[in-house]
Design a protein around this motif. Sequence first.
Motif: not given
Length: 281
Positions: A155-159, A176-184, A186-187, A192-197
């Motif tokens: 869950d992303d905090p609101v406000d 390793p594999y890295f993923e960067d995420i902003s809540d711009e 989806v605030n 949901h994030d996924f990773f496959e190889k």
Amino acid sequence: MKNYIKSLLVIALTVFASCEDVIDVDVNNAEPRLVIEASLDWEKGTAGNEQTINLSMSTPYFNTGEDTSVSGATVTVTNLNSGAIFNFVDENDGSYTIDNFVPVIGDTYHLEVSYNGENYEATETLMSVSDINSITQSIEGGFDDELLEVNVYFDDPVDEENYYLIRYYEDGDLFPYFEDISDEFVNGNEIHDFFEKDDDEDNGEAAFQPGDVVDIELYGISEQYYNYMRLLIEQYYSGGDPFSSNSALIRGNCINPTNPEQYAFGYFRLTQVNVTSYTFE
């Protein structure tokens, strides 16, 4: 006739071998620069009092066997909110450790490194991270509907603005594999994030199979660290793409206030992190 053919082959091989030229390529080498690896990560469920900062010197690209660890430096971190000063101990192997660090969510910390007559500084705020709601596996939600992928939900905090970094790693993989995420966009919602190889002979990686274990780390990070990592990730994963832009030097937040051109490589970050793993069924 056979001897004649053999003689021609020997002559041909000799001619071709003599045509090989050794080409020496001059590679420009920059002056060595201090590298600061200062990731103070507070794992949820722990006190976060044990932390390590690593110092080394940069080297030319092909000098991979050289010991570049830095000893003899002075390393301190100050909590700018409380005034508490944390002195890191030189272990004489490039690592500087402490066992009484006090992490406080939302507080701002200031790093100071003194080495070889130069002073380096950086400032960061310790960011919180949400709990992971669930981790599942599937084959339908990824890029290839024949490959297993791991799904992470939180869950992303609101406000408020929030930024995240997710690290996936299976033991035996090269990186390793890295993923960067902003809540711009989806605030306040569940993220949901996924990773496959896929099979990759160059890196020695293979697609996930039942029984495989993937380590997962979810970090809460600052906006400036998010921007830094986003550039690094974009450059790394676009390597070999003929349509990608040329790589550029990405500077971290470790400055030299008295000699700006003598800045350090690396980054000073403070994060809270969820550490877990998932076993494919």
